[in-house]
Design a protein around this motif. Structure first.
Motif, PDB file in Angstrom:
ATOM      1  N   SER A 471       0.842  -1.195   0.000  1.00 11.12           N
ATOM      2  CA  SER A 471       0.000   0.000   0.000  1.00 11.12           C
ATOM      3  C   SER A 471       0.878   1.246   0.000  1.00 11.12           C
ATOM      4  N   GLY A 472       0.583   2.194  -0.900  1.00 16.62           N
ATOM      5  CA  GLY A 472       1.356   3.426  -1.012  1.00 16.62           C
ATOM      6  C   GLY A 472       2.497   3.357  -1.994  1.00 16.62           C
ATOM      7  N   ASP A 473       2.755   2.158  -2.566  1.00 17.46           N
ATOM      8  CA  ASP A 473       3.851   2.026  -3.531  1.00 17.46           C
ATOM      9  C   ASP A 473       3.554   2.820  -4.807  1.00 17.46           C
ATOM     10  N   SER A 474       4.628   3.172  -5.496  1.00 15.29           N
ATOM     11  CA  SER A 474       4.517   3.749  -6.843  1.00 15.29           C
ATOM     12  C   SER A 474       4.806   2.643  -7.842  1.00 15.29           C
ATOM     13  N   GLU A 497      -9.880 -13.918  -5.628  1.00 16.33           N
ATOM     14  CA  GLU A 497     -10.327 -12.953  -6.621  1.00 16.33           C
ATOM     15  C   GLU A 497      -9.775 -11.572  -6.281  1.00 16.33           C
ATOM     16  N   VAL A 498      -9.496 -10.808  -7.320  1.00 17.46           N
ATOM     17  CA  VAL A 498      -8.926  -9.471  -7.158  1.00 17.46           C
ATOM     18  C   VAL A 498      -9.747  -8.496  -7.997  1.00 17.46           C
ATOM     19  N   ARG A 499      -9.949  -7.293  -7.480  1.00 15.67           N
ATOM     20  CA  ARG A 499     -10.567  -6.251  -8.293  1.00 15.67           C
ATOM     21  C   ARG A 499      -9.849  -4.922  -8.063  1.00 15.67           C
ATOM     22  N   VAL A 500      -9.915  -4.073  -9.095  1.00 12.68           N
ATOM     23  CA  VAL A 500      -9.262  -2.771  -9.066  1.00 12.68           C
ATOM     24  C   VAL A 500     -10.327  -1.696  -9.247  1.00 12.68           C
ATOM     25  N   ASP A 501     -10.306  -0.720  -8.349  1.00 15.83           N
ATOM     26  CA  ASP A 501     -11.212   0.439  -8.439  1.00 15.83           C
ATOM     27  C   ASP A 501     -12.680   0.023  -8.540  1.00 15.83           C
ATOM     28  N   GLN A 532      -4.124   7.090  -9.372  1.00 19.70           N
ATOM     29  CA  GLN A 532      -4.212   6.378  -8.094  1.00 19.70           C
ATOM     30  C   GLN A 532      -5.277   5.291  -8.210  1.00 19.70           C
ATOM     31  N   HIS A 533      -4.944   4.103  -7.695  1.00 19.08           N
ATOM     32  CA  HIS A 533      -5.862   2.968  -7.830  1.00 19.08           C
ATOM     33  C   HIS A 533      -6.014   2.247  -6.489  1.00 19.08           C
ATOM     34  N   ASN A 568      -0.046   4.209  -6.468  1.00 22.06           N
ATOM     35  CA  ASN A 568       0.062   5.282  -7.461  1.00 22.06           C
ATOM     36  C   ASN A 568       0.799   4.748  -8.685  1.00 22.06           C
ATOM     37  N   VAL A 569       0.190   4.894  -9.842  1.00 20.64           N
ATOM     38  CA  VAL A 569       0.803   4.429 -11.085  1.00 20.64           C
ATOM     39  C   VAL A 569       1.301   5.646 -11.861  1.00 20.64           C
ATOM     40  N   THR A 570       2.575   5.619 -12.251  1.00 17.07           N
ATOM     41  CA  THR A 570       3.183   6.745 -12.961  1.00 17.07           C
ATOM     42  C   THR A 570       3.714   6.298 -14.315  1.00 17.07           C
TER      43      THR A 570
END
Length: 570
Positions: A471-474, A497-501, A532-533, A568-570
């Motif tokens: 959590s908090g990684d870039s 199972e995984v979900r995003v946003d 941010q996701h 955070n995705v950059t």
């Protein structure tokens, strides 16, 4: 009687501090030689744990993790040495008997804590008694070094000692009163050396007492005495810790020759570990395995003296030595352990390969009586936990474990023997340094945590955790990996199972496992876009039960909810 105004406040505090330190250091040393279970500080700390409300304990575990015992020990020392000891020093300077009385109160608290520990005996009393006696001697010695009586005649000016100028009837010169300060030169104040002392560097404050005698403060003698006392205090504590059985137990542990298991564990499948950087490995190294227990100081249990007693609602009470236990058929099993204090996504979970004797086999030797539904196990440090009998007897690999990941149990993890029970939180199953099993009933006995608000029975709840990313990684935009572990002992994990946003749930790829009692690695690819996701995970066990979204704290029977992180995705 001495006046506190003669001795500066810092000096009074220093006397008490050094005396208290000597008392604690000598107590620790005597505890090592006398075979006592603990020093007074540890006993007081244990008592504090027993008396602390459950919410405060939960906060300590969350805030300090595995360092909660260290913080408590430090707190006890701060209270004793930072608060009580300086007060004792102040009392001792006023009247030495007052200081001794303060130490007596200190001793009474320590003895009360020691004597309320399980199986307390004479050896457990000696450290407190001898330590306080050493502290009392040190206190008196420091007071005598720091203060002395200076006869008035020795400091009066020559004119005051001339014939006819005495203090008798008809004298022309009046004697200085106890409330009237002498001159700086006469009192040893700012005189020829210019720094508050006389020619010999000794401070002589202007305070006169009965008999026209002057009490003086000798800073140099106090500081040298205090330095010597500090050496004794620190040396006693360090040496006592070293001699407290640690070396002997460590040496005994190294000498243990582990027998081959009669029932070996299944080979770990080749696909059990994805070897993804940052993902928890399938097998947790002993040095990385979490530790949460009530022991302030790790018990040092000699395997040659260790015995396990089985009694209570049994036909034949059983007592086993360590060598007898090693001589029984041994079972090897991969089992994940989880602490009930673990928050959703927390680190108090680990997987290891254990070796031990089936608890069910030992209980069959004793012969369980009808109506018995609880095992009240007791640790060498007095901790107790209650384990449901039906769980132990249902065929799972519930063990009196002697080894962890191919070596004798680490001392911090229960050497020489601990309990390992798949499917139950540690507080109702995983007793370390176990020495006693009382076969009883839940309606007749309570274990350590039950009266403190925790559930009597603690089956582990299905959980999953995201290890990668944190959590908090870039994260760089593009193809990324999300991975973690999930567990549902003794049922097994069937899906993750995984979900995003808040999007659609996607099935993760699952690693292989040797059985239902271990955690399971999972991973999924993700096409990360800038911004941010929020990422969430949930698991479903082999019985079809999906991890609940409803959030709940660890108390009273384990945390629930979906592990959720933000990146955070950059």
């Amino acid at each position: 009687m001495q006046s506190n105004s003669v001795v500066p406040a810092w000096a009074r505090a220093l006397m008490g501090l050094v005396a208290g330190g000597v008392a604690l250091g000598i107590a620790q040393l005597v505890a090592a030689f006398a075979g006592a279970k603990s020093s007074p500080v540890v006993a007081v700390g244990d008592a504090a744990i027993d008396l602390t409300p459950a919410p405060v304990k939960d906060f300590a575990i969350r805030a300090f993790g595995e360092n909660d015992k260290t913080v408590l020990i430090a707190g006890v020392l701060i209270v004793v040495l930072g608060g009580i000891a300086p007060l004792i020093g102040t009392l001792a300077v006023r009247r030495l008997a007052y200081g001794y009385a303060g130490l007596a109160v200190f001793a009474a608290i320590g003895l009360a804590a020691v004597l309320t520990r399980p199986d307390a005996g004479i050896p457990d009393v000696l450290p407190t008694v001898v330590g306080v006696a050493a502290g009392a001697w040190t206190l008196g010695w420091l007071v005598r070094r720091a203060t002395a009586i200076q006869p008035a005649s020795a400091t009066q000016p020559a004119s005051a000692r001339q014939p006819g100028s005495g203090t008798g009837p008809g004298s022309a010169t009046e004697p200085p009163s106890a409330t009237q300060p002498r001159s700086a030169t006469e009192s040893g104040g700012a005189g020829e050396d210019g720094n508050g002392g006389g020619r010999d560097g000794v401070e002589r404050p202007a305070v006169m007492l009965a008999g026209a005698d002057l009490w003086t403060f000798d800073r140099r003698r106090l500081l040298t005495g205090a330095a010597g006392g500090a050496v004794v205090a620190i040396g006693g504590a360090v040496l006592g810790q070293a001699l407290g059985g640690r070396r002997a137990v460590d040496a005994a542990r190294v000498r243990v020759a582990l027998p081959r298991p009669a029932t070996p564990a299944k080979p770990i499948p080749a696909g059990a570990d994805f070897h993804i950087r940052g993902l928890s490995p399938f097998i947790t190294n002993n040095r990385d395995f979490y530790r949460v227990d009530t022991a302030l100081v790790v018990p040092q249990v000699d395997p040659d003296a260790w015995k396990l007693r089985i009694h209570g609602l049994v036909d034949r009470p059983v007592e086993l030595t360590y060598q007898e236990l090693l001589g029984m058929p041994l079972t090897e099993a991969d089992v994940t352990l989880t602490c009930v204090s673990n928050e959703v996504g927390g680190e108090y979970v680990g997987n290891a390969r254990w070796l031990g004797v089936r608890m069910a086999e030992v209980l069959r030797r004793a012969g369980l009586r009808s109506g018995a539904d609880m095992l009240l196990s007791t640790s060498a440090d007095g901790f107790t936990c209650g384990t449901p009998v039906d769980v132990i007897m249902d065929g799972r690999d519930a063990l009196f474990a002697i080894a962890m990941n191919g070596e004798a149990l680490p001392v911090a993890h229960g050497f020489p023997v601990r309990q390992v029970v798949p499917g139950l939180y540690g507080y109702v199953s995983a007793t370390k340094w176990v020495v006693d099993i009382k076969v009883t009933r839940f309606d007749q006995d309570e274990a350590y945590w039950t009266p403190r608000g925790w559930a009597a029975k603690g089956p582990i709840k299905t959980q999953s955790r995201i290890d990668v990313p944190k959590s908090g990684d870039s994260v760089k935009a593009g193809r990324a990996t999300i991975a973690g572990v999930a567990w549902a002992q003794h049922t097994g994990v069937d899906a993750v199972e995984v979900r995003v946003d808040q999007g659609q749930w996607r099935q993760a790829r699952l690693a292989e496992v040797p059985g239902p009692d271990t955690w399971r690695q999972w991973s999924i690819d993700w096409d990360a876009t800038a911004g941010q996701h929020t990422i969430q995970v949930r698991a479903t066990d082999a019985a079809g039960r999906t991890q609940t979204e409803q959030e709940a704290p660890p108390a009273p029977d384990g945390a629930t909810g979906w592990h959720t992180i933000t990146v955070n995705v950059t």
